[in-house]
Design a protein around this motif. Structure first.
Motif, PDB file in Angstrom:
ATOM      1  N   SER A  77      37.430  -5.792 -32.976  1.00  0.00           N
ATOM      2  CA  SER A  77      36.727  -5.185 -31.842  1.00  0.00           C
ATOM      3  C   SER A  77      37.635  -4.205 -31.124  1.00  0.00           C
ATOM      4  O   SER A  77      38.858  -4.219 -31.285  1.00  0.00           O
ATOM      5  CB  SER A  77      36.281  -6.278 -30.862  1.00  0.00           C
ATOM      6  OG  SER A  77      37.415  -6.878 -30.260  1.00  0.00           O
ATOM      7  N   SER A  79      38.191  -4.425 -28.115  1.00  0.00           N
ATOM      8  CA  SER A  79      38.958  -5.272 -27.200  1.00  0.00           C
ATOM      9  C   SER A  79      40.274  -5.697 -27.848  1.00  0.00           C
ATOM     10  O   SER A  79      41.329  -5.662 -27.212  1.00  0.00           O
ATOM     11  CB  SER A  79      38.133  -6.496 -26.816  1.00  0.00           C
ATOM     12  OG  SER A  79      38.911  -7.406 -26.087  1.00  0.00           O
ATOM     13  N   SER A  82      42.476  -2.704 -28.018  1.00  0.00           N
ATOM     14  CA  SER A  82      43.005  -2.404 -26.680  1.00  0.00           C
ATOM     15  C   SER A  82      44.157  -3.335 -26.324  1.00  0.00           C
ATOM     16  O   SER A  82      45.150  -2.909 -25.733  1.00  0.00           O
ATOM     17  CB  SER A  82      41.908  -2.532 -25.618  1.00  0.00           C
ATOM     18  OG  SER A  82      40.985  -1.511 -25.768  1.00  0.00           O
ATOM     19  N   THR A  83      44.015  -4.602 -26.682  1.00  0.00           N
ATOM     20  CA  THR A  83      45.086  -5.562 -26.410  1.00  0.00           C
ATOM     21  C   THR A  83      46.343  -5.192 -27.197  1.00  0.00           C
ATOM     22  O   THR A  83      47.452  -5.225 -26.662  1.00  0.00           O
ATOM     23  CB  THR A  83      44.634  -7.001 -26.740  1.00  0.00           C
ATOM     24  OG1 THR A  83      43.527  -7.325 -25.895  1.00  0.00           O
ATOM     25  CG2 THR A  83      45.758  -8.002 -26.526  1.00  0.00           C
TER      26      THR A  83
END
Length: 153
Positions: A77, A79, A82-83
């Motif tokens: 994802s 997410s 991004s992490t």
């Protein structure tokens, strides 16, 4: 210990921010005898320890997400990406401020990988031995903004 030093010590225990401000003023004013030097030394030592803890923690999270990316590709994802990006950026910021921490990354890589591997295993519900025993990524790859591991089918 004079009364000002005692007051400074009490501030250190009761209001850390005021203590830092007062200590800085005392040093600027060259009132060295009024400075609680033991507390100053403790705080300086803790700053280095804090940066080391942060870099280790961020490395663990980064490795966890690289493993998730590689071993559970059907759930990749933005997410996760991004992490990965955020952890890299923060580690590189720490290294820019304190280049002497670079060798520390290599030192803590085995333990950070083990912890990241355990967290990934727990989160994506796979056996920990699904992952390689030793970290499959080099430090340069781990910190490379373009690197995402090849997916394992």
């Amino acid at each position: 210990m004079n009364p000002t030093s005692k007051n400074n010590l009490n501030l250190y225990k009761t209001d850390f921010v005021v203590w830092t401000e007062q200590t800085a003023k005392l040093i600027h004013a060259k009132k060295f005898s009024q400075v609680d030097w033991q507390a100053v030394v403790e705080e300086i030592e803790s700053l280095g320890k804090s940066d080391r803890r942060e870099i280790k923690s961020r490395l663990e999270v980064l490795l966890q997400h690289l493993l998730k990316w590689q071993y559970q590709s059907n759930f990749q994802s933005s997410s996760w990406q991004s992490t990965i990006y955020e952890q890299r950026k923060r580690i590189l910021d720490l290294l820019k401020d304190s280049p002497s921490l670079q060798p520390y990354l290599t030192e803590v890589l085995p333990e950070s990988y083990h912890r990241g591997k355990q967290a990934a295993s727990d989160e994506i519900k796979v056996q920990i031995n699904t992952f390689p025993a030793d970290c499959p990524y080099a430090i340069d790859q781990i910190l490379d903004s373009e690197f995402l591991p090849r997916v394992i089918s």
